[in-house]
Design an enzyme around this catalytic site. Structure first.
Site, short mmCIF file in Angstrom:
data_model
loop_
_atom_site.label_atom_id
_atom_site.label_comp_id
_atom_site.label_asym_id
_atom_site.label_seq_id
_atom_site.Cartn_x
_atom_site.Cartn_y
_atom_site.Cartn_z
N LYS A 1 43.58 43.01 56.68
CA LYS A 1 44.81 43.12 55.87
C LYS A 1 45.86 43.91 56.64
O LYS A 1 46.47 44.85 56.12
CB LYS A 1 44.51 43.73 54.50
N ARG B 1 29.71 39.38 46.62
CA ARG B 1 28.63 39.95 45.81
C ARG B 1 27.72 38.92 45.17
O ARG B 1 26.51 39.13 45.09
CB ARG B 1 29.23 40.87 44.73
N VAL C 1 35.72 34.57 43.59
CA VAL C 1 34.78 33.66 42.93
C VAL C 1 33.54 34.44 42.49
O VAL C 1 33.06 35.30 43.22
CB VAL C 1 34.38 32.53 43.91
N GLY C 2 33.03 34.15 41.30
CA GLY C 2 31.79 34.80 40.85
C GLY C 2 32.06 36.18 40.28
O GLY C 2 32.56 36.31 39.16
N ALA D 1 34.61 28.47 41.57
CA ALA D 1 34.80 27.74 42.83
C ALA D 1 35.36 26.34 42.58
O ALA D 1 36.30 25.91 43.24
CB ALA D 1 33.48 27.66 43.60
O1 3DU Z 1 34.35 39.74 44.82
P1 3DU Z 1 33.44 39.43 45.99
O2 3DU Z 1 32.26 40.35 46.09
O3 3DU Z 1 33.07 37.98 46.04
O4 3DU Z 1 34.26 39.76 47.33
C1 3DU Z 1 35.50 39.20 47.62
C2 3DU Z 1 35.89 39.50 49.04
O5 3DU Z 1 37.18 38.96 49.31
C3 3DU Z 1 35.99 40.98 49.41
O6 3DU Z 1 35.61 41.09 50.76
C4 3DU Z 1 37.45 41.32 49.26
O7 3DU Z 1 37.88 42.32 50.14
C5 3DU Z 1 38.11 40.01 49.64
N1 3DU Z 1 39.37 39.77 48.98
C6 3DU Z 1 39.50 39.70 47.64
O8 3DU Z 1 38.51 39.87 46.91
C7 3DU Z 1 40.75 39.42 47.09
C8 3DU Z 1 41.82 39.25 47.87
O9 3DU Z 1 42.97 38.95 47.34
C9 3DU Z 1 41.67 39.34 49.24
C10 3DU Z 1 40.44 39.58 49.77
#
Ligand code: 3DU
Length: 251
Positions: free
Chosen positions: A85, A229, A207-208, A214
């Site tokens: 980022k 996650r 997602v999730g 998805a």
């Molecule tokens: O929620 P999750 O565990 O599936 O992780 C999502 C990933 O994507 C995490 O690494 C986060 O830093 C990244 N991400 C977002 O979740 C949202 C954004 O807008 C940009 C990146």
């Protein structure tokens, strides 16, 4: 090989449009590295790329740490995305970009808010010279994202539009490889797809675990979903990655 070619090859080979976000946590760096590698290997037949976040870089370091996971991903024919980022002035962006490129990363996520001149110009220049990709944040997946990404801004010639539309236009103007648009906002994915045309890639996180779906993201026009996650916290990360793969099958 360029990032574009790498992700297309992996996507075709594994028939997948799922990017694994490898954000595991563990206070012990050795165990964290081992667990991250294990999840990566188990998920590898069902994903098209791996995304590494700064939290893993903080815990493991770039050299003799995250670089080894990047090497494992490449051995498994998977490209790697650094979710940095990037959002600073030119010279520090350039330093960070070089460090991530030296680590072997194929793509970098940056924030367009830094602007072009003495902001992201150096990042795009380095990426272009080396076949790397820049992916720009256009709309984040968290509820608070609306505070700024949806902010109505005045256009030069009169009229108003939301900030994210300007960011999507910048992604096209700067020749980014792709954009990030949260899966939690399918209608915004649709709008961004219309603005950026068919060739610029849309990556959709959220997602999730964050509530995004998805299938809805793909139907709205996303090219890839990013899943963390839901895969690495599941009892069987390989099986869960396969389920996501099956939900996103290309043909
Ligand atoms: O929620 P999750 O565990 O599936 O992780 C999502 C990933 O994507 C995490 O690494 C986060 O830093 C990244 N991400 C977002 O979740 C949202 C954004 O807008 C940009 C990146």
């Amino acid at each position: 090989m360029s990032f574009d070619a790498r992700i297309q090859n992996a996507s075709e080979q594994n028939n997948s449009r799922t990017v694994l976000a490898l954000d595991l946590e563990d206070p012990d760096p050795g165990r964290l590295a081992a667990k991250s590698e294990e999840v990566l290997r188990k998920a590898s037949p069902y994903i098209c790329a791996v995304k590494i976040n700064r939290q893993l870089v903080l815990a493991l370091g770039l050299r003799h740490g995250v670089d080894q996971l990047v090497g494992v991903a490449h051995d498994l024919s998977l490209p790697t995305i650094m979710d940095a980022k990037l959002n600073d002035v030119g010279h520090t962006n350039e330093f960070m970009m070089r460090a991530y490129m030296e680590t072997g990363f194929d793509a970098i996520i940056a924030s367009p808010m830094a602007g072009w001149e003495n902001g992201l110009d150096s990042v795009f220049k380095l990426a272009k010279a080396d076949g790397k990709a820049v992916i720009l944040l256009v709309y984040m997946s968290n509820p608070g994202a609306a505070e700024f990404y949806s902010l109505m801004i005045a256009e030069r010639g009169g009229g108003m539009k939301p900030m994210y539309e300007l960011l999507a236009e910048k992604a096209v103007e700067w020749r980014a490889h792709g954009t990030i648009v949260g899966a939690t906002k399918p209608q915004i994915i649709e709008r961004v797809r219309r603005l950026v045309g068919p060739n610029l890639r849309i990556y959709s996180p959220g997602v999730g675990a964050q509530g995004g779906d998805a299938r809805m993201a793909f139907d709205a026009g996303a090219d890839y979903v990013i899943v963390g996650r839901s895969i690495y916290n599941s009892a069987d990360p390989g099986e869960t990655a396969k389920e996501y793969r099956d939900a996103s099958k290309i043909g």
